[in-house]
Design a protein around this motif. Structure first.
Motif, short mmCIF file in Angstrom:
data_model
loop_
_atom_site.label_atom_id
_atom_site.label_comp_id
_atom_site.label_asym_id
_atom_site.label_seq_id
_atom_site.Cartn_x
_atom_site.Cartn_y
_atom_site.Cartn_z
N VAL A 158 -14.41 27.43 -44.03
CA VAL A 158 -15.53 28.36 -43.98
C VAL A 158 -15.03 29.80 -43.81
CG1 VAL A 158 -17.56 29.04 -42.62
CG2 VAL A 158 -17.19 26.65 -43.21
N SER A 159 -14.05 29.99 -42.94
CA SER A 159 -13.60 31.37 -42.72
C SER A 159 -12.84 31.90 -43.94
CB SER A 159 -12.77 31.49 -41.44
OG SER A 159 -11.64 30.67 -41.57
N GLU A 160 -12.10 31.02 -44.64
CA GLU A 160 -11.35 31.49 -45.83
C GLU A 160 -12.22 31.55 -47.08
OE1 GLU A 160 -8.15 28.70 -46.28
OE2 GLU A 160 -7.32 29.21 -44.32
N GLY A 161 -13.39 30.88 -47.05
CA GLY A 161 -14.25 30.82 -48.24
C GLY A 161 -13.64 29.93 -49.32
N MET A 162 -12.70 29.07 -48.97
CA MET A 162 -12.08 28.13 -49.92
C MET A 162 -12.47 26.72 -49.47
SD MET A 162 -10.37 29.64 -52.30
CE MET A 162 -9.09 28.58 -52.94
N TRP A 163 -13.26 26.06 -50.28
CA TRP A 163 -13.79 24.76 -49.87
C TRP A 163 -12.97 23.62 -50.48
CZ3 TRP A 163 -19.80 25.53 -50.64
CH2 TRP A 163 -20.23 26.56 -49.78
N THR A 164 -13.00 22.49 -49.80
CA THR A 164 -12.23 21.35 -50.31
C THR A 164 -13.19 20.28 -50.85
OG1 THR A 164 -10.56 21.76 -48.63
CG2 THR A 164 -10.51 19.59 -49.67
N LEU A 165 -12.91 19.86 -52.09
CA LEU A 165 -13.73 18.81 -52.70
C LEU A 165 -12.83 17.59 -52.90
CD1 LEU A 165 -16.59 18.29 -53.97
CD2 LEU A 165 -15.49 18.73 -56.17
N LYS A 166 -13.24 16.49 -52.30
CA LYS A 166 -12.41 15.28 -52.39
C LYS A 166 -13.12 14.25 -53.26
CE LYS A 166 -10.22 11.96 -49.21
NZ LYS A 166 -8.79 12.25 -49.44
N ASN A 167 -12.42 13.78 -54.28
CA ASN A 167 -12.97 12.71 -55.12
C ASN A 167 -12.71 11.39 -54.39
OD1 ASN A 167 -13.49 10.75 -57.04
ND2 ASN A 167 -12.88 12.09 -58.73
N LEU A 168 -13.77 10.73 -54.01
CA LEU A 168 -13.59 9.56 -53.14
C LEU A 168 -13.12 8.32 -53.89
CD1 LEU A 168 -16.72 10.11 -50.89
CD2 LEU A 168 -14.34 10.50 -50.27
N SER A 169 -13.21 8.36 -55.22
CA SER A 169 -12.75 7.15 -55.92
C SER A 169 -11.22 7.15 -56.06
CB SER A 169 -13.44 6.99 -57.27
OG SER A 169 -13.43 8.20 -57.96
N ASP A 170 -10.61 8.35 -56.26
CA ASP A 170 -9.14 8.32 -56.39
C ASP A 170 -8.42 9.14 -55.32
OD1 ASP A 170 -9.69 10.88 -57.15
OD2 ASP A 170 -9.16 10.63 -59.26
N GLY A 171 -9.18 9.75 -54.42
CA GLY A 171 -8.57 10.49 -53.31
C GLY A 171 -8.10 11.89 -53.69
N ALA A 172 -8.23 12.26 -54.99
CA ALA A 172 -7.75 13.58 -55.42
C ALA A 172 -8.56 14.69 -54.74
CB ALA A 172 -7.88 13.71 -56.94
N GLN A 173 -7.86 15.79 -54.37
CA GLN A 173 -8.51 16.88 -53.64
C GLN A 173 -8.25 18.20 -54.34
OE1 GLN A 173 -8.28 15.47 -49.18
NE2 GLN A 173 -7.71 17.61 -49.33
#
Ligand code: HAM
Length: 535
Positions: A499-514
């Protein structure tokens, strides 16, 4: 183990739950789209109507009307029958007995009027008159020497005039209501024909079994007014087949027939011939058919009893007996169907169980439904609107049993999954429901991130993505476990740093890729994923 609540859905009714309801919505929106391309508009009629509307149209003697309708109670009707019984039996002879009976009836009617359960317009004045004499009559009853003649006459006259209202019924089908609405709303003044469709619940007290419910759903369409050209019949059938085609429902069979029109030179003549033929062999039929030979010989043709099939095959066929005009209509219908590339099977036994049909009748059967395999029924009903008090009007339509249609789609999906060797739970994983956008679970951690999670959820939902936001903070592992349980495809991870950096993490739950993304790019990124891979 399932919870057993004190209350359960009434026999023959059921709850439709997600994700299955997505399939229902898909079916209904496909109907709306396809019917719209044939210029049909939607009509919504009430779910209950006067009982007589169905008696007049579907027919008093049919199973639907005589046995299966859910009727509303008419207040005081039992009491009235009781009084009539006593009057006829001659058991009670004294004026006092009758005065007591009638007086009590008027008291109860006044209560019903107060509760709004009997019509006010016709009863108000009448019962006000009764109220004005109530005390006088009561004191006469206490006085054993009083002359009751005048009061007796007054009360008898009053109860004769009391209007208990019309008997109502939950609708067992839609055609009668559409015709009533056509008349009531003067739709004959619009350019003809008027083309209407409806989607909604119907009610019949039948014995429940697979594909047969007491509350079931129909998707129906009616063409009212204009001509009776066979091209209209064929176009209605074409619309139906297009609808099934758009749903990708395979293995359907269309049966057609013509039952002529109600006249001595046509169907009535045939019925006589049929009865004669049946009487000669009646001893060989079972109890049900034997009864129908007397009451409604046409219904014998519906028999499914195996030992009666060879007998029925020997009976005269309706198509050989209908009049020349009806024959010509039927021949032209078949040409029209062929013109449209519609495959059909002629079935002279298809007479349908509702009284209003004439000429064209049709039914569509689907696979995987067992004995209740008719997924749609319909036909022509010229004259029904007139029978209900409207102008002479042509009519044709059909109704699809939506419950059966859904069962058949599910069965087809199950078979396809089995054929591919994938052990999917076919019922709820129908391919028709699988094309939803992916569910995104927002895993927020740290008190200060919640406001960002709420904002992100709103933006994602606005963009059409389903989102789950836990209302309380969860530890990372627990959040991912929860996301998994809910079937989420992505977790959007929002910690204090993100939140402070404004860079969000999106994790694909089927293969774990982030991936790490600046906030403004999230939605585009998800959309791109959607267009490049099957989400
Ligand atoms: P119907 O043949 O009585 O015709 O019903 C049409 C369809 O509704 C049936 O083919 C079946 O799929 C479904 N259906 C009927 N009863 C049940 C039930 N108890 N449970 C589940 N599905 C059921 C009519 O209702 C006519 N109004 C059709 C029509 C419209 N004809 C001209 N216009």
């Amino acid at each position: 183990m399932a919870n057993r609540s004190r209350f359960q859905a009434v026999r023959g009714t059921r709850d439709l739950l997600p994700p299955e309801t997505a399939l229902w919505n898909h079916v209904e929106s496909t109907a709306r789209k396809v019917f719209g391309t044939y210029n049909f508009g939607e009509i919504r009629t009430p779910e209950f109507e006067a009982r007589d509307l169905f008696a007049r149209s579907v027919g008093d003697e049919t199973d639907i009307v005589s046995k299966e309708m859910y009727l509303f109670e008419i207040p005081l009707s039992d009491y009235l029958s009781y009084i009539e019984g006593i009057e006829l039996s001659g058991i009670a002879t004294t004026d006092a007995t009758f005065v007591v009976l009638y007086f009590k009836f008027c008291v109860e009617a006044s209560e019903e009027l107060k509760k709004g359960r009997i019509p006010s317009s016709s009863n108000k004045e009448l019962l006000e008159k009764f109220q004005s004499r109530r005390e006088e009559i009561r004191s006469q009853l206490i006085d054993s020497h009083a002359d009751l003649k005048d009061s007796l006459e007054f009360l008898r006259e009053t109860i004769r005039k009391i209007d208990l209202g019309e008997q109502l019924a939950l609708r067992p089908e839609g055609t009668a209501s559409v015709c009533r609405a056509y008349i009531e709303n003067s739709l004959q003044q619009l350019p003809q024909p008027v083309k209407l469709y409806y989607i909604g619940p119907m009610f019949r007290r039948e014995r429940p079994q697979k594909g047969r419910y007491r509350q079931f759903y129909q998707i129906g369409a009616e063409v009212l007014g204009g001509q009776d050209s066979p091209a209209i019949d064929a176009e209605v059938i074409e619309m139906l087949m297009t609808f099934f085609d758009k749903l990708n429902l395979k293995g359907l069979e269309l049966d057609i027939n013509s039952i002529g029109h109600k006249d001595k030179t046509c169907r009535l003549g045939y019925i006589e011939k049929l009865r004669e033929a049946l009487l000669k062999i009646s001893a060989r039929f079972g109890e049900d058919s034997a009864r129908r030979i007397a009451t409604n010989p046409l219904r014998v043709l519906d028999s499914k009893a195996p030992n009666e099939q060879p007998l029925i095959e020997t009976l005269p066929k309706i198509t050989d007996y209908i009049c020349d005009a009806c024959k010509a209509h039927y021949e032209a219908l078949k040409i029209q169907l062929r013109l449209r590339g519609i495959l059909y099977r002629e079935n002279w036994r298809l007479v349908r169980g509702l009284d209003y049909y004439m000429r064209t009748t049709f039914e569509i059967t689907a696979k995987g439904l067992g004995s209740q395999n008719a997924v749609c029924g319909g036909g022509r009903y010229d004259g029904l609107v007139e029978e209900l008090g409207g102008p002479p009007t042509k009519g044709i339509g059909f109704a699809i049993g939506e419950d059966r249609l859904i069962l058949s789609l599910q069965e087809q999906a199950r078979e396809a999954a089995e054929a591919q060797g994938t052990a999917t739970e076919a019922t709820n994983q129908s391919p028709l429901t699988a094309k939803q956008p992916p569910l995104i679970f927002i895993a927020w951690m740290g008190h200060n991130t919640y406001a960002t999670a709420v904002r992100a959820a709103k933006d994602l939902r606005n963009a059409g993505f389903p989102v789950e936001v836990p209302p309380n903070e969860l530890k990372f592992g627990k959040a991912l476990g929860q996301a998994d349980k809910l079937g989420a495809q992505f977790a959007l991870i929002l910690g204090e740093n993100e939140v402070s950096e404004g860079m969000w993490t999106l994790k694909n739950l089927s293969d774990g890729a982030q991936v790490k993304l600046p906030e403004p790019e999230l939605i585009d990124h998800l959309r791109n994923l959607g267009s490049t891979q099957r989400l």
